[in-house]
Design a protein around this motif. Structure first.
Motif, PDB file in Angstrom:
ATOM      1  N   SER A  90       0.813  -1.217   0.000  1.00  0.00           N
ATOM      2  CA  SER A  90       0.000   0.000   0.000  1.00  0.00           C
ATOM      3  C   SER A  90       0.850   1.272   0.000  1.00  0.00           C
ATOM      4  N   ILE A  91       2.165   1.128   0.017  1.00  0.00           N
ATOM      5  CA  ILE A  91       3.056   2.293  -0.029  1.00  0.00           C
ATOM      6  C   ILE A  91       2.873   2.993  -1.376  1.00  0.00           C
ATOM      7  N   PRO A  92       2.564   4.293  -1.361  1.00  0.00           N
ATOM      8  CA  PRO A  92       2.376   5.020  -2.625  1.00  0.00           C
ATOM      9  C   PRO A  92       3.635   4.950  -3.493  1.00  0.00           C
ATOM     10  N   GLN A  93       3.429   4.695  -4.768  1.00  0.00           N
ATOM     11  CA  GLN A  93       4.510   4.600  -5.757  1.00  0.00           C
ATOM     12  C   GLN A  93       5.604   3.598  -5.368  1.00  0.00           C
ATOM     13  N   LEU A  94       5.197   2.503  -4.728  1.00  0.00           N
ATOM     14  CA  LEU A  94       6.174   1.454  -4.399  1.00  0.00           C
ATOM     15  C   LEU A  94       6.818   0.957  -5.685  1.00  0.00           C
ATOM     16  N   LYS A  95       8.130   0.923  -5.685  1.00  0.00           N
ATOM     17  CA  LYS A  95       8.854   0.453  -6.868  1.00  0.00           C
ATOM     18  C   LYS A  95       8.612  -1.042  -7.040  1.00  0.00           C
ATOM     19  N   LYS A  96       8.554  -1.482  -8.305  1.00  0.00           N
ATOM     20  CA  LYS A  96       8.235  -2.886  -8.586  1.00  0.00           C
ATOM     21  C   LYS A  96       9.451  -3.802  -8.499  1.00  0.00           C
ATOM     22  N   VAL A  97      10.640  -3.255  -8.530  1.00  0.00           N
ATOM     23  CA  VAL A  97      11.856  -4.051  -8.324  1.00  0.00           C
ATOM     24  C   VAL A  97      12.275  -3.834  -6.875  1.00  0.00           C
ATOM     25  N   ILE A  98      12.235  -4.921  -6.098  1.00  0.00           N
ATOM     26  CA  ILE A  98      12.544  -4.822  -4.669  1.00  0.00           C
ATOM     27  C   ILE A  98      13.614  -5.842  -4.315  1.00  0.00           C
ATOM     28  N   THR A  99      14.690  -5.354  -3.722  1.00  0.00           N
ATOM     29  CA  THR A  99      15.736  -6.248  -3.239  1.00  0.00           C
ATOM     30  C   THR A  99      15.492  -6.519  -1.758  1.00  0.00           C
ATOM     31  N   PHE A 100      15.879  -7.716  -1.322  1.00  0.00           N
ATOM     32  CA  PHE A 100      15.697  -8.147   0.064  1.00  0.00           C
ATOM     33  C   PHE A 100      17.061  -8.480   0.639  1.00  0.00           C
ATOM     34  N   ASN A 101      17.422  -7.778   1.708  1.00  0.00           N
ATOM     35  CA  ASN A 101      18.703  -7.981   2.365  1.00  0.00           C
ATOM     36  C   ASN A 101      18.467  -8.501   3.772  1.00  0.00           C
ATOM     37  N   ALA A 102      19.059  -9.638   4.074  1.00  0.00           N
ATOM     38  CA  ALA A 102      18.942 -10.242   5.403  1.00  0.00           C
ATOM     39  C   ALA A 102      19.832 -11.469   5.450  1.00  0.00           C
ATOM     40  N   GLU A 103      20.110 -11.882   6.683  1.00  0.00           N
ATOM     41  CA  GLU A 103      20.857 -13.118   6.879  1.00  0.00           C
ATOM     42  C   GLU A 103      20.015 -14.311   6.440  1.00  0.00           C
ATOM     43  N   MET A 104      20.660 -15.436   6.193  1.00  0.00           N
ATOM     44  CA  MET A 104      19.960 -16.678   5.885  1.00  0.00           C
ATOM     45  C   MET A 104      19.025 -17.005   7.053  1.00  0.00           C
ATOM     46  N   GLY A 105      17.783 -17.337   6.736  1.00  0.00           N
ATOM     47  CA  GLY A 105      16.819 -17.724   7.767  1.00  0.00           C
ATOM     48  C   GLY A 105      16.082 -16.571   8.426  1.00  0.00           C
TER      49      GLY A 105
END
Length: 137
Positions: free
Chosen positions: A19-34
């Motif tokens: 629901s974020i206005p103008q959310l970009k369609k390419v999203i990277t996810f950064n986090a540790e494994m698990g």
């Protein structure tokens, strides 16, 4: 946006993110494994209206889904990628610039191929097991 949540709240988090206005369609996810990258992406895919069973594309690098509205959603898990050249050879840049949703786990494997105009979600596991999510849109 910074959000702290437990895993049983993941569907609500997905709704809030989409629901974020103008959310970009390419999203990277950064986090540790698990940390819950795939779990969050599954919730996002479901919230977008994908009726297929979503899973991590660990062995195929990318899964493609269709929403009820005929939108295409791509889920990338680049963990097993050996080089940016390998990603480029598979045409990953065409996916990223297709205008479709692209959810990318382990984007650090292709730093030079990620579009400049993308959103980043970082997830950190807190001591109590909840997650802290930060989105940079």
């Amino acid at each position: 946006m910074i959000k702290t949540y437990s895993l049983n709240e993941i569907e609500q988090v997905a709704k809030e993110l989409l629901s974020i206005p103008q959310l970009k369609k390419v999203i990277t996810f950064n986090a540790e494994m698990g940390a819950g990258k795939t779990t969050l992406i599954k919730a996002l895919v479901k919230e977008l209206g994908v009726v297929d069973n979503s899973s991590s594309p660990t062995f195929s690098l990318v899964n493609e889904y269709q929403t009820e509205n005929s939108e295409t959603v791509f889920h990338f898990d680049l963990y097993r990628l050996n080089s940016e050249e390998e990603a480029y050879d598979m045409g990953i840049d065409e996916y990223f610039y297709s205008g479709n949703w692209c959810f990318i786990e382990w984007p650090e494997k292709t730093p030079n191929l990620i579009p400049i105009n993308h959103a980043t979600i970082s997830i950190k596991v807190l001591e109590d097991g909840r997650r802290e999510l930060i989105i940079d849109n």
